[in-house]
Motif scaffolding. Sequence first.
Motif, mmCIF file in Angstrom:
data_model
loop_
_atom_site.group_PDB
_atom_site.id
_atom_site.type_symbol
_atom_site.label_atom_id
_atom_site.label_comp_id
_atom_site.label_asym_id
_atom_site.label_seq_id
_atom_site.Cartn_x
_atom_site.Cartn_y
_atom_site.Cartn_z
ATOM 1 N N ARG A 160 0.655 -0.738 -0.116
ATOM 2 C CA ARG A 160 0.045 -0.169 -0.322
ATOM 3 C C ARG A 160 0.612 1.390 -0.375
ATOM 4 N NH1 ARG A 160 -5.383 1.741 1.773
ATOM 5 N NH2 ARG A 160 -5.362 3.802 2.492
ATOM 6 N N ALA A 161 1.897 1.329 1.254
ATOM 7 C CA ALA A 161 2.408 2.525 1.191
ATOM 8 C C ALA A 161 3.660 2.301 -0.333
ATOM 9 C CB ALA A 161 3.942 2.099 2.106
ATOM 10 N N ALA A 162 3.754 1.508 -1.375
ATOM 11 C CA ALA A 162 4.157 1.161 -2.219
ATOM 12 C C ALA A 162 3.259 2.512 -3.844
ATOM 13 C CB ALA A 162 4.750 0.166 -3.146
ATOM 14 N N LYS A 163 2.459 2.078 -3.218
ATOM 15 C CA LYS A 163 1.342 2.578 -4.345
ATOM 16 C C LYS A 163 1.341 4.012 -4.495
ATOM 17 C CE LYS A 163 -2.209 -1.607 -4.511
ATOM 18 N NZ LYS A 163 -3.384 -1.403 -4.050
ATOM 19 N N CYS A 168 2.748 9.505 -5.845
ATOM 20 C CA CYS A 168 3.503 10.488 -5.947
ATOM 21 C C CYS A 168 4.088 10.854 -6.858
ATOM 22 C CB CYS A 168 4.228 10.796 -4.714
ATOM 23 S SG CYS A 168 3.351 10.515 -2.478
ATOM 24 N N VAL A 169 4.967 9.841 -7.412
ATOM 25 C CA VAL A 169 5.970 10.129 -8.345
ATOM 26 C C VAL A 169 5.021 10.391 -9.795
ATOM 27 C CG1 VAL A 169 7.762 8.939 -10.140
ATOM 28 C CG2 VAL A 169 7.896 8.669 -7.554
ATOM 29 N N TRP A 170 3.958 9.889 -10.061
ATOM 30 C CA TRP A 170 3.440 10.110 -10.921
ATOM 31 C C TRP A 170 3.474 11.673 -10.901
ATOM 32 C CZ3 TRP A 170 3.536 8.285 -15.673
ATOM 33 C CH2 TRP A 170 3.403 6.837 -15.608
ATOM 34 N N VAL A 171 2.419 12.352 -9.545
ATOM 35 C CA VAL A 171 2.125 13.655 -9.695
ATOM 36 C C VAL A 171 3.600 14.327 -9.695
ATOM 37 C CG1 VAL A 171 1.614 15.090 -8.172
ATOM 38 C CG2 VAL A 171 -0.063 12.867 -8.280
#
Length: 337
Positions: A160-163, A168-171
């Motif tokens: 879940r944390a990885a999701k 955040c990376v995409w944003v």
Amino acid sequence: MGNISNPTNTNPQCNLSVDFYYYGSLNRTDLNCTPPSDFNADLYVVLPVIYSIICAVGLTGNTAVIYVILKAPKMKTVTNMFILNLAIADDLFTLVLPINIAEHLLHYWPFGEVLCKIILSIDHYNIFSSIYFLTVMSIDRYLVVLATVRSKRMPYRTYRAAKIVSLCVWVLVILIVVPFTVFAGVYISPEDSARKSCVLSFPSPEGSWFKASRIYTLILGFAIPVSTICILYTMMLYKLRNMRLNSNAKALDKAKKKVTVMVFIVLAVCLFCWTPFHLSTIVALTTDLRITPLLIGISYFITSLSYANSCLNPFLYAFLDDSFRKAFKKMLECRTA
């Protein structure tokens, strides 16, 4: 795609400054002269073939990676979540390659302003997304090694944390790419209104804006993430060396070693494919280059090499990750049963 910088210049000596090359393709409007016709003919045939192979292989391989990770229960790990997002980014890029091929074959942009902005934005997502997801994977590997050295658990390291981190990376990447989306547009040649190009069209002074965009890409897309990765891996190797020499702690188990090696190799291949592109930025910013067939060929080779990174990762997973290989084989057996 290209960048407009004084496209009406007709310098007979064919000098090119910092605007000779930009990510995508070298548009005719970027040239202050025309290279030999036989050279143009070779590029006209060879490049679509290369791009088509990259598109077909990349789309097939990355789609397979996405399918396996989403369908196989044992593949739902933190590292694989980042690999999944890396594959999605690569797949997104290979999906738009046919449009780049069409533009190359037609010698003009027939798809309109909106699609131009979308395609150029995705082109730039490809520059930033791969290296940022690899940076996150490197941070994750460092934390795993650090926890192992200290014999500690990582309760916060969850799927879940990885999701959340991936989102955040995409944003972050979207925010970085917004300026390119704003300046992307269809340029119409003053000499021929039917001759359109999808380019980054900057306001005056175009040269200064162009240099700023190259420096922006170099710093955010290469210097910062690569420096971060190098520091992390240096610290990781240092801690592993000290663990072997000065500690009674258990060494990394076999599975963790394999994952760390896989991440390192994927990173090395990414740097191999992208470093020439960013080195070309430095060359473009510091020198005035005279156009030659060799120079044009090198610029297209650099572009093709950066494109190729989008289709290489699935093969690395297949060769280096036993769990991925087994999961993929099992799904093929289920399909054929």
